[in-house]
Write an enzyme that holds these catalytic residues in place. Structure first.
Site, PDB file in Angstrom:
ATOM      1  N   ASP A  18      -3.680   5.876  -2.490  1.00 17.24           N
ATOM      2  CA  ASP A  18      -2.469   6.615  -2.841  1.00 17.24           C
ATOM      3  C   ASP A  18      -2.818   7.958  -3.473  1.00 17.24           C
ATOM      4  O   ASP A  18      -3.791   8.068  -4.221  1.00 17.24           O
ATOM      5  CB  ASP A  18      -1.645   5.779  -3.827  1.00 17.24           C
ATOM      6  CG  ASP A  18      -0.237   6.314  -4.002  1.00 17.24           C
ATOM      7  OD1 ASP A  18       0.226   7.077  -3.134  1.00 17.24           O
ATOM      8  OD2 ASP A  18       0.396   5.979  -5.016  1.00 17.24           O
ATOM      9  N   HIS A  35      -4.336  14.404   3.384  1.00 20.10           N
ATOM     10  CA  HIS A  35      -4.766  13.308   4.257  1.00 20.10           C
ATOM     11  C   HIS A  35      -6.162  13.582   4.819  1.00 20.10           C
ATOM     12  O   HIS A  35      -6.988  12.668   4.901  1.00 20.10           O
ATOM     13  CB  HIS A  35      -3.761  13.118   5.394  1.00 20.10           C
ATOM     14  CG  HIS A  35      -2.400  12.695   4.930  1.00 20.10           C
ATOM     15  ND1 HIS A  35      -2.196  11.585   4.139  1.00 20.10           N
ATOM     16  CD2 HIS A  35      -1.170  13.240   5.157  1.00 20.10           C
ATOM     17  CE1 HIS A  35      -0.898  11.456   3.899  1.00 20.10           C
ATOM     18  NE2 HIS A  35      -0.260  12.448   4.501  1.00 20.10           N
ATOM     19  N   LEU A 129     -19.625  -6.525   6.970  1.00 20.48           N
ATOM     20  CA  LEU A 129     -18.360  -6.272   6.281  1.00 20.48           C
ATOM     21  C   LEU A 129     -17.172  -6.396   7.222  1.00 20.48           C
ATOM     22  O   LEU A 129     -17.170  -5.814   8.309  1.00 20.48           O
ATOM     23  CB  LEU A 129     -18.381  -4.864   5.678  1.00 20.48           C
ATOM     24  CG  LEU A 129     -17.089  -4.379   5.027  1.00 20.48           C
ATOM     25  CD1 LEU A 129     -16.823  -5.132   3.731  1.00 20.48           C
ATOM     26  CD2 LEU A 129     -17.149  -2.876   4.770  1.00 20.48           C
TER      27      LEU A 129
END
Length: 239
Positions: A18, A35, A129
């Site tokens: 965020d 972004h 992962l």
């Protein structure tokens, strides 16, 4: 019960990324610049997750509510996320990362959906992962989809209503092999889960940091893990 301890790492980690827009606004730049800068944080955090040998890392990339944003910003995010996959998938694949996308397929443009499918196919046999990217995702829609799938099994006579349990629901979530997260980090100082992994975060430690996402790096992640290690996880028991 004792705290987790300094050498205890969360096995499953979730992050709400965020603050991209606020980062850009503070610097007098366009929201899309925030972004773009956020991509650096994503790459650094994924690399850290690989180095730390985490089992799973979930990133909240685009929520079902994000469609309400201005159309030019949404269109940019669709293109940008394909560019991000073009740029980083090869590296992550070489590092044995298994990439999946959590969320509904509806409304996602074909060019991005095809890239997402290619990414999943390329990395599906990797054993390192588990990178779970929440895209067009909402915790409530995930539970609705799980309930619908369970209801279909009941209607088909494959499942008895009284046999439905927590494990039944977990089996029908988007990533049933990673049903619970140990820790959630949210950047930017906001203190809410925003419809993210509502079932899976039931007993996660929630850590809120003031850093805006484009400025978030490995060191901030390690600070959050240090905070996690100072806490005592009781799971409803007495301390």
């Amino acid at each position: 019960m004792e705290p987790n301890g300094p050498d205890k790492l969360p096995t499953h980690l979730a992050i709400i990324m965020d603050g991209n827009g606020r980062w850009a606004t503070q610097k007098g730049r366009q929201r899309i610049d925030g972004h773009r800068e956020g991509e650096k944080a994503i790459t650094d955090v994924v690399r850290a997750g690989i180095d730390l040998k985490l089992e799973a890392l979930a990133l909240y990339a685009f929520s079902t509510e994000n469609w309400k944003r201005p159309k030019p910003e949404v269109e940019f995010l669709m293109r940008f996320n394909k560019e991000l996959l073009d740029l980083r998938v090869g590296e992550f694949h070489e590092k044995n990362v298994k990439i999946r996308f959590l969320g509904r397929r509806q409304r996602i443009p074909g060019f991005l959906m095809r890239k997402m499918d290619e990414t999943v196919e390329l990395t599906k046999k990797n054993t390192g992962l588990k990178l779970n990217i929440a895209y067009n995702y909402g915790g409530q829609p995930e539970l609705v989809d799980a309930m619908r799938a369970i209801a279909d099994e009941v209607a088909d006579g494959k499942l008895k209503p009284r046999s439905i349990s927590e494990k039944t629901i977990e089996k029908h979530l988007y990533a049933p092999d990673v049903p619970a997260y140990d820790m959630m980090v949210r950047t930017s100082g906001e203190m809410r889960t925003s419809n993210f992994l509502l079932w899976e975060l039931a007993y996660a430690e929630l850590i809120f940091v003031p850093t805006l996402w484009p400025d978030f790096r490995r060191g901030h992640l390690m600070d959050a893990i240090e905070e996690y290690n100072l806490r005592t996880r009781k799971f409803g028991a007495l301390a």
